[in-house]
Design a protein around this motif. Structure first.
Motif, PDB file in Angstrom:
ATOM      1  N   THR A   2      -2.368   0.731   2.855  1.00 50.18           N
ATOM      2  CA  THR A   2      -2.788  -0.579   2.079  1.00 50.18           C
ATOM      3  C   THR A   2      -1.667  -1.604   2.287  1.00 50.18           C
ATOM      4  N   THR A  12      -6.056  -7.537  -0.183  1.00 57.32           N
ATOM      5  CA  THR A  12      -5.082  -6.247   0.311  1.00 57.32           C
ATOM      6  C   THR A  12      -5.972  -5.627   1.175  1.00 57.32           C
ATOM      7  N   ARG A  13      -5.626  -5.247   1.950  1.00 54.79           N
ATOM      8  CA  ARG A  13      -6.274  -4.530   3.427  1.00 54.79           C
ATOM      9  C   ARG A  13      -5.844  -3.007   3.281  1.00 54.79           C
ATOM     10  N   GLN A  14      -7.139  -2.351   3.707  1.00 53.97           N
ATOM     11  CA  GLN A  14      -7.005  -0.988   3.668  1.00 53.97           C
ATOM     12  C   GLN A  14      -7.252  -0.393   4.973  1.00 53.97           C
ATOM     13  N   GLU A  93      -5.676   6.882   8.806  1.00 55.00           N
ATOM     14  CA  GLU A  93      -5.059   7.444   7.824  1.00 55.00           C
ATOM     15  C   GLU A  93      -4.118   8.460   8.008  1.00 55.00           C
TER      16      GLU A  93
END
Length: 147
Positions: A2, A12-14, A93
């Motif tokens: 994040t 907010t970027r994920q 991720e």
């Protein structure tokens, strides 16, 4: 994974946002259309500037209606495209997690004093050893004594 967007501090970027940028950009490139062509095919619903922002990951992440319209214009199935985004987000991720993991017992050392202290700690624990300063089999050039 994040992170704050550099353009808008409210966004907010994920990982899924970064993955959607990558997948949608590849989708548009595969279709052969440019940003202006997508704008025209959408009848201005998604403007040239917004398409550019989506493809470059600027401002707000892609919205669902924009995503569906881009898939329709590019003749791509939204379900498969969404699966591609999810797969890419999971890969990103996992990559982020493995990049931040450090081997057990090792720490990231930033400054010189901390590096020296860490080396001394390893030496005291026995994790580190010095090489010999003298080698009985090495000669210094004269025939009398090894160095």
């Amino acid at each position: 994974m994040t992170e704050q967007s550099p353009v808008l501090s409210k966004v907010t970027r994920q990982a899924c946002d970064y993955a959607s940028v990558k997948v949608i950009d590849a989708l548009i490139r595969r279709s052969g259309y440019g940003n202006r062509a997508i704008d025209r095919l959408c009848d201005g619903t998604i403007t040239y500037g917004r398409i550019r922002d989506i493809r470059n990951g600027l401002k707000a992440p892609v919205r669902l209606p924009e995503f569906l319209l881009i898939c329709e214009v590019c003749n791509a199935g939204p379900i498969q495209t969404l699966r591609d985004i999810i797969t890419e987000a999971r890969r990103m991720e996992l990559e982020q997690q493995t990049a931040t993991k450090k081997p057990t017992g090792e720490r990231l050392v930033v400054d010189e004093q901390a590096r020296v202290a860490e080396t001394l700690n390893k030496l005291r624990r026995g994790d580190l050893d010095f090489a010999a300063h003298e080698d009985e089999h090495k000669y210094d050039g004269d025939e009398d004594d090894p160095t």
